[in-house]
Motif scaffolding. Structure first.
Motif, PDB file in Angstrom:
ATOM      1  N   SER A  92      -2.365  18.723  -1.668  1.00 11.23           N
ATOM      2  CA  SER A  92      -2.833  18.274  -0.365  1.00 11.23           C
ATOM      3  C   SER A  92      -2.896  16.756  -0.361  1.00 11.23           C
ATOM      4  N   MET A  93      -2.820  16.221   0.810  1.00 13.29           N
ATOM      5  CA  MET A  93      -3.100  14.802   1.031  1.00 13.29           C
ATOM      6  C   MET A  93      -2.350  13.903   0.037  1.00 13.29           C
ATOM      7  N   VAL A  94      -1.064  14.043   0.019  1.00 12.89           N
ATOM      8  CA  VAL A  94      -0.241  13.181  -0.834  1.00 12.89           C
ATOM      9  C   VAL A  94       0.205  11.990   0.008  1.00 12.89           C
ATOM     10  N   LYS A  95      -0.141  10.812  -0.473  1.00 12.70           N
ATOM     11  CA  LYS A  95       0.188   9.621   0.292  1.00 12.70           C
ATOM     12  C   LYS A  95       1.677   9.345   0.178  1.00 12.70           C
ATOM     13  N   ASN A 102       0.582  17.200   3.445  1.00 12.39           N
ATOM     14  CA  ASN A 102       0.221  18.366   2.641  1.00 12.39           C
ATOM     15  C   ASN A 102       1.517  19.074   2.259  1.00 12.39           C
ATOM     16  N   PRO A 140       3.011   3.892  -1.690  1.00 15.65           N
ATOM     17  CA  PRO A 140       3.115   4.239  -3.108  1.00 15.65           C
ATOM     18  C   PRO A 140       4.554   4.192  -3.604  1.00 15.65           C
ATOM     19  N   LEU A 168      -2.708   7.878  -8.878  1.00 13.86           N
ATOM     20  CA  LEU A 168      -2.754   7.122  -7.633  1.00 13.86           C
ATOM     21  C   LEU A 168      -3.878   7.636  -6.737  1.00 13.86           C
ATOM     22  N   THR A 222      -5.556  21.479  10.107  1.00 16.37           N
ATOM     23  CA  THR A 222      -4.367  21.155  10.912  1.00 16.37           C
ATOM     24  C   THR A 222      -4.042  22.281  11.899  1.00 16.37           C
ATOM     25  N   TYR A 223      -4.336  23.484  11.482  1.00 19.59           N
ATOM     26  CA  TYR A 223      -4.014  24.615  12.363  1.00 19.59           C
ATOM     27  C   TYR A 223      -5.199  25.063  13.226  1.00 19.59           C
ATOM     28  N   TYR A 263      -7.097  18.373  -8.206  1.00 14.06           N
ATOM     29  CA  TYR A 263      -6.721  17.347  -7.237  1.00 14.06           C
ATOM     30  C   TYR A 263      -7.065  17.796  -5.814  1.00 14.06           C
ATOM     31  N   ASN A 264      -6.644  19.036  -5.468  1.00 13.10           N
ATOM     32  CA  ASN A 264      -6.927  19.523  -4.110  1.00 13.10           C
ATOM     33  C   ASN A 264      -8.431  19.676  -3.875  1.00 13.10           C
ATOM     34  N   ILE A 266      -9.796  16.321  -2.936  1.00 16.43           N
ATOM     35  CA  ILE A 266      -9.545  16.046  -1.521  1.00 16.43           C
ATOM     36  C   ILE A 266     -10.596  16.735  -0.661  1.00 16.43           C
ATOM     37  N   PHE A 317      -0.330  28.870  14.998  1.00 16.87           N
ATOM     38  CA  PHE A 317      -0.350  28.402  13.605  1.00 16.87           C
ATOM     39  C   PHE A 317      -1.401  29.136  12.776  1.00 16.87           C
ATOM     40  N   GLU A 338      -7.026   5.337  -5.469  1.00 13.69           N
ATOM     41  CA  GLU A 338      -7.301   5.127  -4.053  1.00 13.69           C
ATOM     42  C   GLU A 338      -8.678   5.669  -3.672  1.00 13.69           C
ATOM     43  N   ARG A 369     -13.674  15.050   1.663  1.00 12.50           N
ATOM     44  CA  ARG A 369     -13.725  15.322   3.104  1.00 12.50           C
ATOM     45  C   ARG A 369     -15.164  15.559   3.561  1.00 12.50           C
ATOM     46  N   GLU A 409     -11.734  11.353   7.382  1.00 11.60           N
ATOM     47  CA  GLU A 409     -10.849  12.334   6.748  1.00 11.60           C
ATOM     48  C   GLU A 409      -9.451  12.292   7.351  1.00 11.60           C
ATOM     49  N   SER A 434       3.518  20.865   5.124  1.00 10.52           N
ATOM     50  CA  SER A 434       2.789  21.746   6.039  1.00 10.52           C
ATOM     51  C   SER A 434       1.961  20.962   7.041  1.00 10.52           C
ATOM     52  N   ALA A 435       1.623  19.736   6.720  1.00  8.76           N
ATOM     53  CA  ALA A 435       0.825  18.936   7.645  1.00  8.76           C
ATOM     54  C   ALA A 435       1.025  17.465   7.324  1.00  8.76           C
ATOM     55  N   LEU A 468      -5.464  24.682   5.837  1.00 10.21           N
ATOM     56  CA  LEU A 468      -4.845  24.469   7.148  1.00 10.21           C
ATOM     57  C   LEU A 468      -5.683  25.088   8.252  1.00 10.21           C
ATOM     58  N   SER A 519       0.806  -1.216   0.000  1.00 13.95           N
ATOM     59  CA  SER A 519       0.000   0.000   0.000  1.00 13.95           C
ATOM     60  C   SER A 519       0.840   1.268   0.000  1.00 13.95           C
ATOM     61  N   LYS A 528      -4.367   8.228   8.304  1.00 18.47           N
ATOM     62  CA  LYS A 528      -5.647   7.620   7.979  1.00 18.47           C
ATOM     63  C   LYS A 528      -5.572   6.130   8.281  1.00 18.47           C
ATOM     64  N   SER A 538      -4.844  15.059  11.554  1.00 15.09           N
ATOM     65  CA  SER A 538      -3.679  15.767  11.029  1.00 15.09           C
ATOM     66  C   SER A 538      -2.889  16.442  12.149  1.00 15.09           C
ATOM     67  N   ALA A 539      -1.658  16.675  11.866  1.00 14.96           N
ATOM     68  CA  ALA A 539      -0.790  17.397  12.803  1.00 14.96           C
ATOM     69  C   ALA A 539       0.200  18.226  11.993  1.00 14.96           C
ATOM     70  N   ALA A 540       0.504  19.366  12.534  1.00 14.91           N
ATOM     71  CA  ALA A 540       1.469  20.238  11.861  1.00 14.91           C
ATOM     72  C   ALA A 540       2.879  19.770  12.166  1.00 14.91           C
ATOM     73  N   ILE A 541       3.739  20.072  11.269  1.00 10.28           N
ATOM     74  CA  ILE A 541       5.154  19.746  11.456  1.00 10.28           C
ATOM     75  C   ILE A 541       5.770  20.771  12.414  1.00 10.28           C
TER      76      ILE A 541
END
Lengths: 1141, 182
Positions: free
Chosen positions: A790-793, A876, A780, B150, B48-49, B117-118, B121, B55, B154, B125, A836, A824-825, B90, A778, A829, A839-842
């Motif tokens: 956003s949301m790149v696996k 993200n 990639p 991909l 996330t923020y 793409y975004n 997403i 943030f 998915e 959601r 959805e 950024s995040a 965010l 799974s 999942k 998430s957590a920030a770096i």
């Protein structure tokens, strides 16, 4: 008029003529008729027959011609229909009876009109004619009582329908509704059906018919009926009657047959038919009836049956040879062959419909019972319970047995239940007792006796020997185990059979054989369910003599009947001591000769040796313990509470239930030290048994108070808490216990404290672990990703638990330093997390670290025990504008021992996850997977179709086409492309100096630049005819820019020559693709030296260093170039042309 | 100079200013159509923020900075719109996120897949899966790069597993035409 109508008219005319002739004959008795010769009479009758006259008419004519009295003086016939006249009929009457009368008058020629159901003038006139002819006065056309009587004399009535109320004032007689008429008989056949008469008795008393006077009718002679009999169904009632002047009769002062009160009987007149009588017609009329009752006033004679025609045909044959016992002496008993005949079926197959045997011996009817007919060894038809009037008839009419030609063995088996000193002689008396029908001619065959004339029987009667007595163990004699100490037990059951005569049994001997103990206490003998004799002990250690029980005259075994003898007693020795568990007991009986007496003869019968009952075992009440089948070995972790530590099933024996008083759970020292709060629970109800053992010892006894019924079971579970300090290893409880028999109160025990018979399931106390690996399936493949996505696996991780479920509540995902600023995040999942994701920030470290970390707290990511659970990591990526770095490599790393927390099912927290490396686990631990490369913009290559796929010689031939597209996120530059050329050997494409690249986006413009080759065989200058291809490197003089969101198209052109005969082709691709990413660098680093083998096939820039790039794209400060790794859609075939010459 | 001409010129300038201020924004005209039967009642979500003051302030500052970059030529407007949309993402402000993605799509909806793409997403959601599928498919159609393919596969696995198998096969076969015909 149609032919059919003409024919009908002719027939009607003849019929009317015949009817009139008949009428005339009846009105003018022919005194001189007797003077006619038989031949003359037959000629007249034959003429009538040829005209189609009915049987009754012919019979009447014959009677008149032969001096008899016509039975129907111009009586209208109903043609077999049933006319029931119960009222006077006159003008104005309507109804079915009127219709019936009209039909009869019309049939007789007194009425020409069709029936209408209305008694009008025409009907009245017809009645007048008939009354005149019949002598009914006054002939006024009124159909009253006189007319009804005259009508019935003429046979106008028919028998009542079966089931209908029988009314009248005495015995009614009528022609049976199914009496034959016009049947084709066969000369030399047996018992041809001539007529059937029905007698109904409306009175309250049975009526015995003692005499039937009959008369032969038809164009036959007395001799035609060689043997004429009277039958009731399949049973022959009489011997053959003698015939004289057509008349014959059946007589029996005691009654030929009996018509029951309110009942009905139909009898048949059947006769063997003379050989050579074909062409004759024969019938029977009933002239008179005598009985012990009164005839009904409606009775009128004669009653004419129909005429049957005798034909000539080759009848089948049946020849019987007696092969049964003769002058034998048979002991009374069952299964005695009393008659047997070897029967040869000839000419045609035959159908056995009935056969009657008669005992001509001195024995009585009730001495011979249960008679069964066998043909070739197979029983046919039903058994006959016993002889009746010495006869037994097997009536197979409902299901006849077809017998093919050849020899068939017909046999009668019977039980000789009586008749000691008498004889039996079963005979097939006459051919008429065998109704065996030729299947082709459908008439009975006249059987013959091969030895002599009938009867088919033994030469000498057989003898029935003296009385016998047999004793056998009853099939239902007890065999099941008996509980120790049980009382009044039925131990055995026997069947006594007396044969020959009733036998008085004055005493029997009961013998008890036991493997332990001495005799039996309180023994009783029951005969047919009633105790006979006294209750007494059977004694004698190891004695075989037994003890005699006397009955006086209270036990008489009836001949032919089964007398059941049961022996009861207590499961105790004679001395009142219980038989021991495991002992076996057999109870038998015997009869001494001196204790018997034939009730008729007074003779004793032969003794009966001891007959044993079944061997019966003594069993104590018992319970067995076994591991519960539905619960297997388990692995649990220390610190787990309320663990099912074992499960067992108690099974009570079949003899009685068990009261379970105590259950003890035995543990080793280590085991007991590992557990607290031990308890027992009923597995089905959950109810606790006994008290909880908070402090567990090596032997833990639980008081119980429950009963398991006989053959019942109960499953009990052991629960306890495994201490956190419990040592890893196996844990096995042993269980034993005790109780008492629910009936006998005998002690029982079960299980064992130490050996395996009491051992339960193995409970392994193990250490729970939670391990994690990259989920390669799974995760990639490594790929470029557009900055801003956003949301790149990035990766997928598989958690695996062992021995316990885990819940992860805290987890840290680290991003390697080079990629951290481009994230950024981080989003997790997985099944159990919000759809959805979370998430957590770096958190970027303030100092230089290898990683930046996204920490997730408050998770409830559950991993069930011994299962897998996948966790996917997404990121993200900000845009380059928001800080992402082109070329940054992003992978996800799970920190195995920091910021990690999970709890197992015992609540024990773990801060370390198990990994294969005992360290962090990274998404790119699997080669080629788990790294995402950030790009400001992305170049995408494609190969549009060529204008022509046919290869042609000449300059500027298009060898390949490709496009370069730039993502809208930014411009793309490219500075080098390497083509791979494959071709057939003869073809040349020119020197590198002649190969060109054109920009054909809008117009066709040559792209300035330099071609080179890294393929040594080309000599650096040309693709010679002897080669099969090589590399072709091109570097534009000025890097090519593809504006954001736009596409540029290019063509590779060359000078194609030397096409040879046969197949010629040239294929071009951009194929030499790198398998790993390059860090962003200056152009010369990425592109290498022109024409060098191994150069990247496509050197490109995403303008992520815009300032330097704008100044000098290939300058030494412009570090935004990269190689072809992950560029879509490389490798790519850009041209393929061929031609066949 | 003719006063009338001056006045007319002034009036034209004034009208132009009014039009510039209050007239329709051509960039925001693009709208991703919601699939039939799908609607989103509230576009707010836990970004996330969201809830993290530091943030959140950082995101707002970034939005402000990005807004100033329009016209700077350093970045395309497309990228700047997507960048701002991401900041709203965010913050958990789905409505603004979608607004800026649509601005990017107004700029380029045919050759670039990023905003599509975004948007996919974002719609997924909120459970608007038909619309999300529409967006993902457009991303692949615009740019058949591995990242988008991909993501589409998915997504289909999650919501349209029957179609996912076909899409996956085509993806494995290296289809490069940008169309996945499932």
């Amino acid at each position: 008029m149609s032919i059919t109508t003409k024919a009908t008219t002719k027939v009607a005319s003849v019929a009317i003529g015949l009817a009139l002739a008949t009428s005339m004959l009846s009105l003018a008795p022919m005194a001189h008729a007797a003077a006619l010769t038989n031949a003359q009479v037959q000629s007249i009758l034959s003429l009538l027959t040829s005209f189609g006259a009915d049987a009754a008419t012919i019979a009447n004519v014959q009677a008149s011609l032969t001096g008899g009295t016509p039975s129907v003086p111009s009586t209208p016939s109903t043609g077999g229909s049933s006319c029931s006249f119960s009222r006077d009929l006159t003008v104005g009457s309507t109804g079915a009876d009127v219709t019936c009368l009209q039909n009869a008058l019309k049939a007789a020629g007194y009425l020409s009109a069709n029936a209408t159901g209305y008694f009008g003038a025409l009907t009245q006139a017809g009645v007048v004619k008939w009354q005149t002819a019949a002598g009914v006065t006054p002939a006024a056309g009124y159909f009253g009582a006189k007319s009804r009587a005259a009508f019935n004399v003429g046979g106008g009535s028919t028998p009542s329908n079966p089931g209908a109320p029988i009314t009248g004032n005495g015995l009614k007689v009528m022609l049976a509704s199914d009496s034959p008429n016009g049947t084709a008989l066969v000369a030399e056949q047996a018992i041809g059906e001539l007529a059937k008469f029905t007698f109904s008795n409306p009175t309250g008393s049975a009526i015995r018919v003692t005499n039937l006077a009959l008369k032969r009718t038809g164009t036959s002679a007395d001799s035609t009926l060689t043997n004429v009999y009277l039958y009731q169904g399949a049973m022959r009632l009489t011997d053959a009657a003698g015939i004289s002047n057509s008349a014959f009769s059946f007589n029996d002062a005691s009654g030929l047959f009996t018509v029951p009160a309110g009942g009905m009987v139909t009898v048949s007149v059947r006769s063997d038919i003379l050989a050579g009588s074909s062409g004759q017609q024969v019938g029977v009329q009933l002239v008179s009836v005598a009985s012990n009752g009164t005839l009904d006033s409606s009775a009128s004679f004669p009653i004419n049956g129909g005429l049957q025609t005798i034909s000539s045909a080759s009848m089948g044959t049946v020849v019987i040879t007696y092969t049964g016992p003769s002058n034998a002496t048979e002991n009374p008993g069952t299964e005695v062959r009393v008659w047997e005949g070897s029967t040869v079926i000839g000419t045609h197959a035959a159908r056995l419909e009935s056969i009657t045997f008669e005992n001509r011996g001195t024995s009585d009817d009730n001495d011979i019972t249960n008679l069964r007919l066998y043909v070739d060894g197979a029983q046919v038809g039903s058994s006959v319970a016993q002889l009746t009037d010495s006869k037994a008839t097997f009536d197979l009419t409902a299901s006849p047995l077809r017998m093919e030609t050849g020899t068939r063995i017909i046999k009668v088996m019977a039980d000789l239940v009586g008749g000691s000193g008498e004889t039996y002689d079963i005979q097939l008396r006459r051919a008429a007792d065998l109704r065996i029908v030729d299947v082709e001619l459908n008439q009975p065959v006249l059987a013959t006796d091969n030895d002599a004339s009938f009867p088919v029987s033994a030469g000498t009667a057989n003898n029935i020997a003296g009385a016998t007595l047999s004793v056998v163990k009853a099939t239902n004699s007890p065999s099941t185990n008996v509980s120790v100490g049980a009382s009044n037990v039925k131990w055995s059951s026997f069947e006594f059979r007396a044969a020959g005569e009733d036998v008085k049994i004055e005493a029997i001997t009961v013998d008890v054989d036991t493997t332990e103990g001495d005799g039996m206490n309180n023994v009783k003998v029951f005969v047919n369910g009633v105790q006979v004799g006294s209750t007494r002990d059977v004694g004698g250690e190891n004695s075989e003599t037994g003890t005699e029980f006397t009955f006086g005259s209270s036990f008489i075994a009836k001949q032919g009947a089964i007398t059941v003898v049961d022996i009861y007693g207590d499961a105790k020795e004679a001395g009142d001591t219980n038989y021991a568990s495991g002992a076996t007991v057999e109870v038998g009986v015997s009869v001494a000769t001196g204790d018997t007496e034939g009730m008729d003869s007074g003779d004793a019968v032969s003794s009966v040796s001891e007959v044993e009952g079944n061997q019966i075992s003594m069993t104590a009440a018992g319970t067995t313990l076994s591991k519960a089948s539905g619960y297997g070995n388990q692995t649990v972790i220390a610190g787990t509470n309320n663990v099912k530590l074992g499960s067992f099933t108690l099974s009570a024996g079949s003899t009685e239930g068990v009261n379970v008083n105590t259950i003890t759970v035995t543990l080793s020292s280590d085991e007991s030290a590992s557990v607290t709060d031990l308890m027992l629970k009923d597995s089905s109800t959950g109810a606790q048994i006994g008290s909880t053992k908070a402090s567990v010892s090596t032997s833990n006894s639980f008081s119980s108070n429950f009963t398991i019924s006989a053959s019942g079971t109960k499953t009990i579970d052991i629960y306890g808490n495994i201490k956190s300090s419990a040592n890893a290893g196996s844990w096995i409880a042993n269980v034993n216990g005790s109780g008492t028999g629910a009936t006998t109160a005998t002690s029982v025990s079960f299980g064992h404290a130490t050996d395996s018979t009491g051992s339960l399931q193995t409970i392994t106390v193990g250490s729970a672990t939670l391990s994690v690996n990259v989920n390669a399936g799974s995760t990639p493949d490594s790929a470029n990703a557009i900055a801003g996505s956003s949301m790149v696996k990035v990766g997928s991780f598989r958690f695996t638990s062992q021995y316990s479920a885990f819940t992860i509540d805290k987890l840290a995902v680290k991003i390697p330093n080079g990629g951290a600023t481009s994230v950024s995040a981080v989003i997790l999942k997985g099944n159990g997390l919000p759809t959805e994701g979370v998430s957590a920030a770096i958190a970027l470290p303030s100092t230089v670290q290898s990683y930046a970390t996204a920490t997730f707290t408050g998770l409830t990511f559950a991993v069930p025990a011994d299962q897998n659970k996948d966790l996917d990591v997404y990121v993200n990526i900000p845009t380059i504008a928001s800080g992402a770095t082109s070329g940054a490599a992003i992978s996800a790393v799970l920190d195995f021992n920091n910021e990690f927390s999970a709890k197992d099912s015992s609540g024990t927290a773990s801060t370390t996850m198990t990994t294969s490396t005992s360290g962090d686990i990274a998404s790119n631990d699997v080669t080629g997977k788990g790294t995402t490369y950030v790009r400001k913009s992305i170049a995408t290559l494609a190969a549009p179709a060529a204008a022509s796929a046919t290869l042609a010689a000449g300059t500027d031939q298009v060898l390949g086409k490709f496009t370069v597209a730039a993502d809208a996120a930014g411009d793309i530059d490219w500075g080098q492309v390497v083509f791979t050329v494959t071709k057939t050997t003869s073809v040349t494409i020119g020197d590198t100096s002649t190969v060109k690249l054109y920009d054909v986006t809008s117009a066709s413009t040559q792209v300035g630049g330099t071609f080179a080759t890294s393929t040594a065989t080309q000599g650096g200058e040309s693709f010679v005819g002897s080669s099969t291809g090589g590399s072709l490197h091109f570097r534009p003089t000025t890097v090519q820019t593809v504006a954001a969101g736009s596409t540029r198209s290019y063509e590779l052109r060359g000078t194609v020559a030397a096409l040879a005969s046969g197949s010629n082709n040239v294929s071009v691709s951009i194929a030499a693709v790198k398998t790993s990413a390059s860090a962003n660098a200056i152009f010369s680093t990425i592109a290498g030296t022109l024409g060098t083998a191994g150069n990247t096939s496509f050197a490109w820039s995403d303008w992520s260093d815009p300032t330097d790039h704008a100044s000098s794209a290939t300058g030494s400060s412009t570090t935004d170039w990269t190689n072809d790794y992950l560029v879509k859609t490389l490798p790519l075939t850009v041209g393929s042309r061929s031609v066949n010459i | 100079m003719n006063k009338n001409l001056i006045f007319g010129a002034f009036a034209l300038v004034l009208l132009a200013l009014v039009w510039w201020k209050f007239g329709p924004d051509p960039i925001s005209d693009f709208t991703i159509p919601m699939a039939e039967g799908e609607a989103v009642s509230s576009w707010n979500y836990q970004g996330t923020y969201t809830g993290n003051v530091e943030f959140e302030a950082r995101a707002h500052a970034e939005i402000e900075r990005l807004e100033k970059l329009f016209g700077s030529k350093e970045f395309t407007d497309y990228v700047l719109y997507v960048s701002i949309a991401n900041q709203y993402g965010l913050l958990g402000n789905g409505e603004k996120e979608l607004e800026y993605l649509q601005k990017a799509l107004a700029f380029d909806s045919e050759n670039t897949g990023l905003a599509w793409y975004n948007a996919g997403i974002l719609f997924e959601r909120f459970g608007a899966n038909k619309t999300a599928r529409y967006a993902f498919e457009h991303a692949v159609a615009a740019q058949p790069i591995g990242q988008y393919r991909l993501a589409l596969v998915e997504f289909l696995k999650r919501h349209y597993p029957g179609d996912a198998a076909i899409a996956e096969q085509e993806d494995a076969a290296g289809s490069s035409d940008g169309e996945i015909s499932y």
